[in-house]
Design a protein around this motif. Sequence first.
Motif, PDB file in Angstrom:
ATOM      1  N   THR A   1       0.858  -1.176   0.000  1.00  0.00           N
ATOM      2  CA  THR A   1       0.000   0.000   0.000  1.00  0.00           C
ATOM      3  C   THR A   1       0.902   1.237   0.000  1.00  0.00           C
ATOM      4  O   THR A   1       2.102   1.158   0.288  1.00  0.00           O
ATOM      5  CB  THR A   1      -0.909   0.042   1.230  1.00  0.00           C
ATOM      6  OG1 THR A   1      -0.097   0.248   2.410  1.00  0.00           O
ATOM      7  CG2 THR A   1      -1.682  -1.260   1.389  1.00  0.00           C
ATOM      8  N   ALA A   2       0.327   2.368  -0.299  1.00  0.00           N
ATOM      9  CA  ALA A   2       1.107   3.603  -0.308  1.00  0.00           C
ATOM     10  C   ALA A   2       1.685   3.894   1.072  1.00  0.00           C
ATOM     11  O   ALA A   2       2.843   4.313   1.202  1.00  0.00           O
ATOM     12  CB  ALA A   2       0.225   4.762  -0.774  1.00  0.00           C
ATOM     13  N   TYR A   3       0.899   3.649   2.104  1.00  0.00           N
ATOM     14  CA  TYR A   3       1.373   3.933   3.458  1.00  0.00           C
ATOM     15  C   TYR A   3       2.454   2.946   3.904  1.00  0.00           C
ATOM     16  O   TYR A   3       3.377   3.317   4.636  1.00  0.00           O
ATOM     17  CB  TYR A   3       0.199   3.931   4.442  1.00  0.00           C
ATOM     18  CG  TYR A   3      -0.710   5.125   4.281  1.00  0.00           C
ATOM     19  CD1 TYR A   3      -0.256   6.413   4.580  1.00  0.00           C
ATOM     20  CD2 TYR A   3      -2.014   4.981   3.811  1.00  0.00           C
ATOM     21  CE1 TYR A   3      -1.081   7.512   4.423  1.00  0.00           C
ATOM     22  CE2 TYR A   3      -2.843   6.082   3.655  1.00  0.00           C
ATOM     23  CZ  TYR A   3      -2.377   7.346   3.965  1.00  0.00           C
ATOM     24  OH  TYR A   3      -3.188   8.437   3.809  1.00  0.00           O
ATOM     25  N   GLU A   4       2.365   1.704   3.450  1.00  0.00           N
ATOM     26  CA  GLU A   4       3.437   0.746   3.739  1.00  0.00           C
ATOM     27  C   GLU A   4       4.725   1.172   3.060  1.00  0.00           C
ATOM     28  O   GLU A   4       5.816   1.022   3.625  1.00  0.00           O
ATOM     29  CB  GLU A   4       3.026  -0.652   3.260  1.00  0.00           C
ATOM     30  CG  GLU A   4       1.974  -1.322   4.122  1.00  0.00           C
ATOM     31  CD  GLU A   4       1.468  -2.623   3.525  1.00  0.00           C
ATOM     32  OE1 GLU A   4       0.957  -3.468   4.299  1.00  0.00           O
ATOM     33  OE2 GLU A   4       1.546  -2.798   2.286  1.00  0.00           O
ATOM     34  N   ARG A   5       4.605   1.729   1.880  1.00  0.00           N
ATOM     35  CA  ARG A   5       5.783   2.185   1.154  1.00  0.00           C
ATOM     36  C   ARG A   5       6.426   3.368   1.888  1.00  0.00           C
ATOM     37  O   ARG A   5       7.652   3.442   2.006  1.00  0.00           O
ATOM     38  CB  ARG A   5       5.392   2.597  -0.264  1.00  0.00           C
ATOM     39  CG  ARG A   5       6.553   2.944  -1.173  1.00  0.00           C
ATOM     40  CD  ARG A   5       7.285   1.739  -1.692  1.00  0.00           C
ATOM     41  NE  ARG A   5       6.489   0.935  -2.602  1.00  0.00           N
ATOM     42  CZ  ARG A   5       6.960  -0.127  -3.239  1.00  0.00           C
ATOM     43  NH1 ARG A   5       8.221  -0.513  -3.059  1.00  0.00           N
ATOM     44  NH2 ARG A   5       6.179  -0.842  -4.042  1.00  0.00           N
ATOM     45  N   VAL A   6       5.614   4.268   2.382  1.00  0.00           N
ATOM     46  CA  VAL A   6       6.131   5.409   3.148  1.00  0.00           C
ATOM     47  C   VAL A   6       6.897   4.913   4.373  1.00  0.00           C
ATOM     48  O   VAL A   6       8.001   5.370   4.678  1.00  0.00           O
ATOM     49  CB  VAL A   6       4.983   6.333   3.590  1.00  0.00           C
ATOM     50  CG1 VAL A   6       5.445   7.304   4.680  1.00  0.00           C
ATOM     51  CG2 VAL A   6       4.439   7.118   2.405  1.00  0.00           C
ATOM     52  N   GLU A   7       6.305   3.944   5.064  1.00  0.00           N
ATOM     53  CA  GLU A   7       6.919   3.413   6.281  1.00  0.00           C
ATOM     54  C   GLU A   7       8.258   2.745   5.998  1.00  0.00           C
ATOM     55  O   GLU A   7       9.200   2.855   6.788  1.00  0.00           O
ATOM     56  CB  GLU A   7       5.968   2.412   6.946  1.00  0.00           C
ATOM     57  CG  GLU A   7       6.455   1.880   8.272  1.00  0.00           C
ATOM     58  CD  GLU A   7       5.466   0.919   8.909  1.00  0.00           C
ATOM     59  OE1 GLU A   7       5.832   0.270   9.907  1.00  0.00           O
ATOM     60  OE2 GLU A   7       4.323   0.803   8.407  1.00  0.00           O
TER      61      GLU A   7
ATOM     62  N   ALA B   1      -5.745   7.283  -6.163  1.00  0.00           N
ATOM     63  CA  ALA B   1      -4.807   6.174  -6.351  1.00  0.00           C
ATOM     64  C   ALA B   1      -3.349   6.569  -6.233  1.00  0.00           C
ATOM     65  O   ALA B   1      -2.469   5.785  -6.582  1.00  0.00           O
ATOM     66  CB  ALA B   1      -5.056   5.519  -7.715  1.00  0.00           C
ATOM     67  N   VAL B   2      -3.077   7.762  -5.742  1.00  0.00           N
ATOM     68  CA  VAL B   2      -1.695   8.184  -5.511  1.00  0.00           C
ATOM     69  C   VAL B   2      -1.631   9.016  -4.237  1.00  0.00           C
ATOM     70  O   VAL B   2      -2.527   9.810  -3.954  1.00  0.00           O
ATOM     71  CB  VAL B   2      -1.136   8.989  -6.719  1.00  0.00           C
ATOM     72  CG1 VAL B   2      -1.874  10.306  -6.897  1.00  0.00           C
ATOM     73  CG2 VAL B   2       0.362   9.222  -6.572  1.00  0.00           C
ATOM     74  N   LEU B   3      -0.580   8.779  -3.476  1.00  0.00           N
ATOM     75  CA  LEU B   3      -0.306   9.542  -2.261  1.00  0.00           C
ATOM     76  C   LEU B   3       0.906  10.418  -2.540  1.00  0.00           C
ATOM     77  O   LEU B   3       1.946   9.925  -2.976  1.00  0.00           O
ATOM     78  CB  LEU B   3      -0.021   8.593  -1.096  1.00  0.00           C
ATOM     79  CG  LEU B   3       0.374   9.214   0.244  1.00  0.00           C
ATOM     80  CD1 LEU B   3      -0.799   9.987   0.847  1.00  0.00           C
ATOM     81  CD2 LEU B   3       0.837   8.121   1.220  1.00  0.00           C
ATOM     82  N   THR B   4       0.790  11.713  -2.296  1.00  0.00           N
ATOM     83  CA  THR B   4       1.897  12.632  -2.560  1.00  0.00           C
ATOM     84  C   THR B   4       2.251  13.399  -1.298  1.00  0.00           C
ATOM     85  O   THR B   4       1.423  13.611  -0.420  1.00  0.00           O
ATOM     86  CB  THR B   4       1.535  13.638  -3.677  1.00  0.00           C
ATOM     87  OG1 THR B   4       0.334  14.349  -3.303  1.00  0.00           O
ATOM     88  CG2 THR B   4       1.295  12.920  -4.989  1.00  0.00           C
TER      89      THR B   4
ATOM     90  N   MET C   1       2.020   5.570  -6.030  1.00  0.00           N
ATOM     91  CA  MET C   1       0.760   5.048  -6.558  1.00  0.00           C
ATOM     92  C   MET C   1       0.391   3.766  -5.825  1.00  0.00           C
ATOM     93  O   MET C   1       1.259   2.987  -5.418  1.00  0.00           O
ATOM     94  CB  MET C   1       0.881   4.795  -8.062  1.00  0.00           C
ATOM     95  CG  MET C   1       1.271   6.027  -8.856  1.00  0.00           C
ATOM     96  SD  MET C   1       1.209   5.796 -10.653  1.00  0.00           S
ATOM     97  CE  MET C   1      -0.570   5.855 -10.922  1.00  0.00           C
ATOM     98  N   ASP C   2      -0.910   3.558  -5.650  1.00  0.00           N
ATOM     99  CA  ASP C   2      -1.397   2.418  -4.880  1.00  0.00           C
ATOM    100  C   ASP C   2      -2.365   1.607  -5.731  1.00  0.00           C
ATOM    101  O   ASP C   2      -3.459   2.074  -6.072  1.00  0.00           O
ATOM    102  CB  ASP C   2      -2.091   2.917  -3.606  1.00  0.00           C
ATOM    103  CG  ASP C   2      -2.347   1.806  -2.593  1.00  0.00           C
ATOM    104  OD1 ASP C   2      -2.597   0.657  -3.019  1.00  0.00           O
ATOM    105  OD2 ASP C   2      -2.313   2.086  -1.380  1.00  0.00           O
ATOM    106  N   SER C   3      -1.964   0.375  -6.075  1.00  0.00           N
ATOM    107  CA  SER C   3      -2.791  -0.466  -6.946  1.00  0.00           C
ATOM    108  C   SER C   3      -4.033  -1.000  -6.253  1.00  0.00           C
ATOM    109  O   SER C   3      -4.885  -1.617  -6.893  1.00  0.00           O
ATOM    110  CB  SER C   3      -1.959  -1.636  -7.488  1.00  0.00           C
ATOM    111  OG  SER C   3      -1.482  -2.443  -6.423  1.00  0.00           O
ATOM    112  N   HIS C   4      -4.148  -0.780  -4.935  1.00  0.00           N
ATOM    113  CA  HIS C   4      -5.355  -1.196  -4.223  1.00  0.00           C
ATOM    114  C   HIS C   4      -6.514  -0.225  -4.472  1.00  0.00           C
ATOM    115  O   HIS C   4      -7.648  -0.516  -4.123  1.00  0.00           O
ATOM    116  CB  HIS C   4      -5.079  -1.283  -2.718  1.00  0.00           C
ATOM    117  CG  HIS C   4      -4.030  -2.290  -2.364  1.00  0.00           C
ATOM    118  ND1 HIS C   4      -2.679  -1.988  -2.369  1.00  0.00           N
ATOM    119  CD2 HIS C   4      -4.119  -3.593  -1.998  1.00  0.00           C
ATOM    120  CE1 HIS C   4      -1.992  -3.065  -2.013  1.00  0.00           C
ATOM    121  NE2 HIS C   4      -2.832  -4.046  -1.796  1.00  0.00           N
ATOM    122  N   PHE C   5      -6.231   0.918  -5.084  1.00  0.00           N
ATOM    123  CA  PHE C   5      -7.252   1.928  -5.390  1.00  0.00           C
ATOM    124  C   PHE C   5      -7.469   1.944  -6.898  1.00  0.00           C
ATOM    125  O   PHE C   5      -6.638   2.444  -7.649  1.00  0.00           O
ATOM    126  CB  PHE C   5      -6.772   3.298  -4.899  1.00  0.00           C
ATOM    127  CG  PHE C   5      -7.858   4.350  -4.820  1.00  0.00           C
ATOM    128  CD1 PHE C   5      -8.194   4.918  -3.609  1.00  0.00           C
ATOM    129  CD2 PHE C   5      -8.533   4.776  -5.961  1.00  0.00           C
ATOM    130  CE1 PHE C   5      -9.183   5.900  -3.531  1.00  0.00           C
ATOM    131  CE2 PHE C   5      -9.522   5.730  -5.899  1.00  0.00           C
ATOM    132  CZ  PHE C   5      -9.852   6.307  -4.678  1.00  0.00           C
TER     133      PHE C   5
END
Length: 287
Positions: free
Chosen positions: A64-70, A112-115, A130-134
């Motif tokens: 997920t986008a948040y997992e990537r940030v972490e 579908a994208v976290l910025t 970008m998050d493929s779950h969205f």
Amino acid sequence: MAMIREIFKRNKDKQGTTMPNKDSKDIPEGLMTKCPSCKQITLTKELKSLHKVCPKCDHHFKMTAYERVESLLDEGSFESIDDHIKSENPLGFPAYTDKIRSDSEKTGLNEAVLTGTGKLNGQEIVVAIMDSHFRMGSMGSVVGEKITRAVEAATVKNLPFVIFTASGGARMQEGVLSLMQMAKTSVALKRHSSAGLLFVSVLTHPTTGGVSASFASVGDINIAEPKALIGFAGRRVIEQTVREKLPEDFQTAEFLLEHGQLDAVVHRADMKEKLSTIVRLHTKGAV
């Protein structure tokens, strides 16, 4: 664990891989995760500690986008931007608004994208994930707008821009409006480049369609995760067009690297250090 193993032993799936009984109340939901590649079963907590990479076959699970940030940015350094922008339904596509709302509730994202901005081993960058779950990471007007604004923010702040792509391509529910984002994002990136600033594109599984044909492929440095599917049209469409059988590894990250379309394929466990090194080497005044 002994109890879990006993339940696995009693409940084998059709391939002979032991799986917990879905009706069993003894095992909390989500405790274990099965690798779609090698069928290895791993504790979800352990898999997360391994950056969601299978310890047996090295399969890179979707993040997920948040997992990537972490996993990428320094703890507590990330600040998201443009979370207020919401998708509309310009073409009146049936149930489109409901699907957007459902995915937003499921992922915690507005699109579908976290910025946002953050620090990578102490180095400030602007990042888009970008998050493929969205909506399968598809690119609509808001995705293009958020990426464009993130690039523009990086230009104004004189910062490197890093994007992690994962997309099925342009979003059909928005028609030509989604295709227009290819040009809009590319123009913003050209201005960022003209300012002498670094753009790193990290292509993850899958990166296809209009996303692969625009901002995903025009980084100063383009890298990818292992075995990521990267391409424009699908294999069958291409084979039917050229009337030839394509190699088995066609459109994989390794195939693109071999043919000069990528600069590197980087394992997820090494991603933070590799990106940090790239940013440091290409940023004036970085230590």
